[in-house]
Write an enzyme that holds these catalytic residues in place. Structure first.
Site, PDB file in Angstrom:
ATOM      1  N   HIS A 274       1.094   1.725  -3.429  1.00 61.73           N
ATOM      2  CA  HIS A 274       0.210   2.646  -4.142  1.00 61.73           C
ATOM      3  C   HIS A 274       0.798   4.047  -4.256  1.00 61.73           C
ATOM      4  O   HIS A 274       0.776   4.656  -5.306  1.00 61.73           O
ATOM      5  CB  HIS A 274      -1.155   2.694  -3.456  1.00 61.73           C
ATOM      6  CG  HIS A 274      -1.890   1.396  -3.496  1.00 61.73           C
ATOM      7  ND1 HIS A 274      -1.840   0.564  -4.581  1.00 61.73           N
ATOM      8  CD2 HIS A 274      -2.678   0.778  -2.595  1.00 61.73           C
ATOM      9  CE1 HIS A 274      -2.573  -0.518  -4.344  1.00 61.73           C
ATOM     10  NE2 HIS A 274      -3.087  -0.410  -3.139  1.00 61.73           N
TER      11      HIS A 274
ATOM     12  N   ASP B 247       0.865  -1.177   0.000  1.00 61.32           N
ATOM     13  CA  ASP B 247       0.000   0.000   0.000  1.00 61.32           C
ATOM     14  C   ASP B 247       0.903   1.228   0.000  1.00 61.32           C
ATOM     15  O   ASP B 247       1.992   1.187  -0.553  1.00 61.32           O
ATOM     16  CB  ASP B 247      -0.949  -0.050   1.208  1.00 61.32           C
ATOM     17  CG  ASP B 247      -2.256   0.679   0.935  1.00 61.32           C
ATOM     18  OD1 ASP B 247      -2.196   1.760   0.334  1.00 61.32           O
ATOM     19  OD2 ASP B 247      -3.319   0.185   1.318  1.00 61.32           O
TER      20      ASP B 247
END
Lengths: 520, 142
Positions: A329, A295
């Site tokens: 991300h 993430d």
């Protein structure tokens, strides 16, 4: 070669080379007391196995250049509390939580809790003030994944007067019940966790990451690996952390924390395993940390609307340097839970590699008028293979129950009220971004509260030969794209100074709602 | 389809029937939470806020007002558990309204009708379960 010592304990130190580049440099030698210790190419490098209260001569050099030594003296150390003496087995089978916790609670000021080589099965450990916790080379704190091994920290406890509250835990910006983390600190000061050891979270799709209900099962939300609630002066250095149950490092309402020469590794497909989520912090330094995650690498936060508007504690005075951020991300993300704002963030001399976004700001209507983003500076950054290097998304739809409501997604100006967030100034200087895929920049402010100023200076962006179509931002009405140029909406003042974008499709500069454009 | 109630119209100004609010609102919020992506949360907040602003004019010493306030407390206490905790500010807005109203009501509790007292008691029990009241302070009402 110039360097300075950025971290020093009785047992180890960390140096940072100056004016030698980003993350890595040409090979150089490290000398300790006149003898060559080893060769390295890292800008941030640590040296272990020092002795307390001892003077050392330290030098670094390359080739024929005579290194200029620096004399350092390690701090004193009172006693060592070896967890094995407290009954820890370190055999990877028996549970060692109580033994290690006992050593921590018994440790006096200037004492050291030593976790020697071995595999220690643990649940949740709680820190205490004035603790020095060493995870030696070969030491692994291997966490259980059974929820019953972790106590629950209530999110909010009502005070006797029923007006005040005690906030103990948090999940994604709200004060919600969570399992205690593998390492938890509540209100502690002057703590150092260091060494060459590992914290193994053992997160996998068979336990913490499994299924739709993974966030909250067993009455509480997932633990983090390290959670610091209202702590001060905490440093974590050297260790490797892997397979975190959820966010890896979560300093929360904590001031003066330092994160040095760490290795944070979670699988690329693991859910919500951010590297670091500083939330309502003041004074945070991240130096020489390697991130490889599923993430966001760093996601700076300050709570959702309740925490932001009640406590009004922004995240501020943050410096990130000499970090290598891979996958995940976002490299450095602001939001989406930024109810009290983020200010004075300086990210410099870093490498972003293969992340979806470089700088990523996620906000939305509803974050509130205290949600102000200001004085955000990125400089001397090298990006490679980042899908979209610069993203400001003022319509972020994820992670909130009402994220896809018309109120959040509407692109027309709405009345400015107590729920409207604000972005003031973003500055990008001396940045190269090679092999991008989706867009060079996707910066979309709110029409009713445009970004005050965005500056790009000496920024060079090019695209991969065969770019992959991807979403530049998670917002309504945005489709996957490739080779989009600089797409900027709703900004009062836009400064473009020596900006080049190669390989983008027309229009390379796609601006709308710009009050003033200053272009060289 | 109990959730097709047009509560916005029904519960606009002035407050006419807090008993009906108490019966319907928890179900409406449950529907919003589970079926409607919480899109109606803002308006539910507005309804409660509107009622709260009007209840401050009620005098708990008067029998009619005591009836209204007891229904309002019960409505709040039944609605709060239905709000998604991840929309925490909405939950806490109702918690504040509940605590504030209860503080005004309790000094007059002894003069309430038996039915109104039961409603206040039920609301307190629910609030204690939700940990928005300290249970040991309210043993006399539970």
């Amino acid at each position: 070669m110039k360097f300075h010592v950025i971290f020093l304990t009785a047992r180890c130190l960390t140096i940072e080379l100056l004016e030698e580049g980003i993350v890595r440099t040409q090979a150089y030698s490290i000398y300790l007391n006149g003898e060559k210790l080893r060769v390295s190419d890292r800008i941030v490098e640590s040296i272990y196995d020092l002795l307390p209260d001892t003077e050392y001569t330290l030098a670094v050099g390359r080739g024929a250049c005579a290194p200029e030594p620096v004399i350092i003296r390690t701090p004193k150390e009172f006693v060592t509390l070896n967890v094995r003496d407290f009954g820890a087995a370190g055999d990877g089978i028996r549970e060692d939580t109580a033994a290690i916790q006992a050593a921590i609670l018994c440790c006096p000021k200037e004492g050291r809790v030593l976790v020697p080589a071995g595999v220690y099965r643990i649940g949740a450990l709680f820190l205490r003030s004035d603790l020095r916790l060493e995870l030696a080379a070969g030491a692994v704190l291997s966490a259980y994944t059974d929820r019953e091994k972790f106590p629950i920290l209530p999110g909010l406890i009502t005070a006797w007067d029923e007006e005040h509250e005690y906030n103990l835990a948090s999940w994604e910006g709200n004060p919600l019940d969570s399992f205690a983390s593998i390492i938890t600190g509540v209100g502690v000061k002057n703590v150092t966790i260091y060494g060459q050891g590992t914290i193994e979270g053992n997160g996998s799709y068979e336990n913490w990451w499994e299924g739709e209900g993974r966030e909250k099962t067993g009455g509480a939300f997932r633990p983090r690996t390290i959670f610091l609630n209202r702590c001060e002066n905490v440093t974590v250095q050297g260790i490797r952390i892997q397979n975190s149950p959820s966010w890896t490092l979560h300093p929360y309402f904590s001031n003066r924390t330092r994160w040095i020469d760490l290795d944070l590794v979670n699988p690329k497909i693991s859910p919500n395993t951010d590297g670091m989520d500083p939330e309502s912090v003041d004074g945070l330094e991240v130096v020489g940390v390697h991130f490889s995650l599923g993430d966001d690498c760093i996601a700076v936060k300050s709570g959702k609307y309740y925490m932001g508007s009640t406590y009004k504690v922004p995240s501020q005075n943050i410096e990130i340097r000499q970090c290598h951020m891979q996958f995940g991300h976002g490299s450095v993300t602001l939001g989406s839970e930024i109810g009290a704002g983020v200010r004075h963030l300086h990210c410099h001399d870093c490498i972003f590699e293969g992340t979806d976004r470089g700088l990523r700001i996620k906000t939305r209507r509803g974050r509130g008028r205290d949600s102000i983003i200001e004085d955000i500076v990125f400089e001397n950054i090298e990006m490679d293979g980042v899908l979209t290097p610069f993203v400001l998304n003022s319509y972020y739809w994820c992670c909130d129950p009402d994220g896809k409501s018309e109120y959040v997604r509407c692109k027309d100006p709405l009345p400015v009220d107590e729920r409207t967030p604000e972005v003031r100034d973003l500055r990008f200087r001396n940045i190269t971004a090679h092999n991008c895929h989706a867009a060079a920049a996707f910066l979309y402010g709110l029409p009713e509260a445009p970004v005050q100023e965005i500056e790009f200076s000496n920024v060079s962006i090019d695209f991969a030969r065969h770019p992959t179509a991807e979403y530049p931002a998670m917002m309504a009405d945005v489709e996957p794209c490739t080779r989009m140029g600089l797409m900027i909406r709703n900004c009062r003042r836009l400064i473009l100074n020596h900006v080049s974008v190669e390989g983008a499709e027309e229009p390379v500069y796609d601006f709308d709602g710009i009050g003033e454009l200053i272009k060289d | 389809m109990a959730h097709q109630v047009d509560w916005k119209q029904e519960w606009g100004e002035p407050v006419q029937d807090l008993r009906s609010l108490c019966i319907r609102m928890p179900g409406i919020v449950r529907f919003e939470t589970k079926e409607n992506r919480k899109e109606g949360y803002q308006e539910i907040q507005a309804v409660f806020r509107n009622i709260y602003d009007q209840t401050v004019w009620l005098d708990p010493a008067e029998a009619d007002s005591a009836e209204e306030l007891s229904w309002y407390l019960l409505a709040l206490s039944r609605t709060i558990p239905e709000i998604d905790e991840e929309v925490y500010d909405h939950r806490m807005n109702l918690v504040r309204q509940y605590r504030s109203t209860l503080r005004r009501v309790l000094p007059f509790y002894a003069s309430f009708s038996a039915e109104a007292q039961q409603r206040v008691q039920e609301s307190i029990r629910s609030a204690c379960r939700e940990k928005i009241l300290i249970a040991e302070k309210y043993t006399a009402y539970c």
